[in-house]
Motif scaffolding. Structure first.
Motif, mmCIF file in Angstrom:
data_model
loop_
_atom_site.group_PDB
_atom_site.id
_atom_site.type_symbol
_atom_site.label_atom_id
_atom_site.label_comp_id
_atom_site.label_asym_id
_atom_site.label_seq_id
_atom_site.Cartn_x
_atom_site.Cartn_y
_atom_site.Cartn_z
ATOM 1 N N THR A 106 29.662 29.683 14.528
ATOM 2 C CA THR A 106 30.107 28.728 13.515
ATOM 3 C C THR A 106 31.266 29.363 12.769
ATOM 4 O O THR A 106 31.131 30.454 12.220
ATOM 5 C CB THR A 106 28.971 28.386 12.529
ATOM 6 N N VAL A 107 32.401 28.673 12.781
ATOM 7 C CA VAL A 107 33.606 29.175 12.125
ATOM 8 C C VAL A 107 34.015 28.161 11.066
ATOM 9 O O VAL A 107 34.405 27.042 11.397
ATOM 10 C CB VAL A 107 34.749 29.391 13.140
ATOM 11 N N ARG A 108 33.922 28.541 9.795
ATOM 12 C CA ARG A 108 34.238 27.633 8.703
ATOM 13 C C ARG A 108 35.742 27.417 8.546
ATOM 14 O O ARG A 108 36.163 26.481 7.896
ATOM 15 C CB ARG A 108 33.655 28.167 7.401
ATOM 16 N N LEU A 119 34.579 31.640 25.592
ATOM 17 C CA LEU A 119 33.580 31.174 24.648
ATOM 18 C C LEU A 119 32.514 30.428 25.424
ATOM 19 O O LEU A 119 32.806 29.449 26.105
ATOM 20 C CB LEU A 119 34.268 30.256 23.643
ATOM 21 N N ILE A 120 31.263 30.915 25.353
ATOM 22 C CA ILE A 120 30.157 30.321 26.109
ATOM 23 C C ILE A 120 29.058 29.963 25.121
ATOM 24 O O ILE A 120 28.633 30.808 24.326
ATOM 25 C CB ILE A 120 29.595 31.318 27.144
ATOM 26 N N GLY A 121 28.570 28.730 25.170
ATOM 27 C CA GLY A 121 27.460 28.343 24.294
ATOM 28 C C GLY A 121 27.839 27.222 23.357
ATOM 29 O O GLY A 121 28.618 26.338 23.683
ATOM 30 N N LYS A 122 27.290 27.277 22.141
ATOM 31 C CA LYS A 122 27.512 26.234 21.143
ATOM 32 C C LYS A 122 28.470 26.752 20.084
ATOM 33 O O LYS A 122 28.263 27.829 19.525
ATOM 34 C CB LYS A 122 26.191 25.836 20.495
ATOM 35 N N THR A 123 29.506 25.971 19.796
ATOM 36 C CA THR A 123 30.517 26.377 18.833
ATOM 37 C C THR A 123 30.803 25.244 17.867
ATOM 38 O O THR A 123 30.949 24.098 18.276
ATOM 39 C CB THR A 123 31.833 26.758 19.550
ATOM 40 N N ARG A 124 30.872 25.600 16.586
ATOM 41 C CA ARG A 124 31.303 24.667 15.543
ATOM 42 C C ARG A 124 32.470 25.325 14.830
ATOM 43 O O ARG A 124 32.385 26.493 14.459
ATOM 44 C CB ARG A 124 30.176 24.411 14.541
ATOM 45 N N CYS A 125 33.553 24.580 14.640
ATOM 46 C CA CYS A 125 34.699 25.139 13.914
ATOM 47 C C CYS A 125 35.469 24.030 13.212
ATOM 48 O O CYS A 125 35.364 22.863 13.566
ATOM 49 C CB CYS A 125 35.613 25.924 14.848
#
Length: 171
Positions: A106-108, A119-125
């Motif tokens: 998670t990147v704010r 990038l592998i998986g779940k990402t929020r940005c």
């Protein structure tokens, strides 16, 4: 026996060297925009060939050149160098990825995936920049509006609007 190979600590009668003057909190606190300068941040560097597992706390800036496996790590800045690997869950303000992240990120603020980044998986940005050659595999979600205070893994999929319907008695 003979002398100890370790130096003897100074005795209380020996005057200690003067300490460096303390920096006022206001001077160390923030640069314009409320962020500390990179040189002022508490930085943990995991060098090439080094593997770290577990919990990392109080590091404002994490630089991964080796391998890190951690869960629910929070930091202001994450930098994964080419050949570096981060596995686990992390929430950061900004991230620069030239190596591999496998897990939940998670990147704010800004996420930059360099040409060698994966990038592998779940990402929020909130903001995303991908250089030519950068790879993203998995679930990508863009953050709009205010960021919830809890990590993404604790959010529920059911909206809160449905709650009154649950209290209605059924026949």
């Amino acid at each position: 026996m003979g002398r100890s190979p370790f130096p003897t600590p100074p005795s209380p009668a020996t005057p200690a060297a003067p300490a460096a003057p303390a920096r006022p909190a206001a001077a160390a606190a923030a640069a314009p925009g409320g962020r500390r300068e990179t040189s002022d941040r508490r930085t943990l560097v995991v060098g090439r060939g080094i593997s770290v597992q577990g919990s990392i706390q109080d590091a404002e800036r994490l630089v991964v050149e080796g391998t890190v496996e951690a869960s629910l790590l929070q930091a202001a800045e994450l930098s994964v160098a080419p050949g570096g690997v981060f596995r686990g869950e992390i929430e950061v303000e900004d991230a620069d990825l030239a190596g591999t992240i496998d897990g939940t990120l998670t990147v704010r603020g800004n996420l930059t995936v360099r040409a060698t980044g994966k990038l592998i998986g779940k990402t929020r940005c909130r903001r995303l920049q991908v250089e030519d050659g950068g790879q993203i595999t998995g679930h990508l979600e863009m953050i709009t509006g205010d960021m919830p205070p809890r990590p993404a893994s604790l959010e529920t999929s059911a909206p809160a609007v449905e709650k009154p319907e649950e209290t209605t008695p059924s026949a």
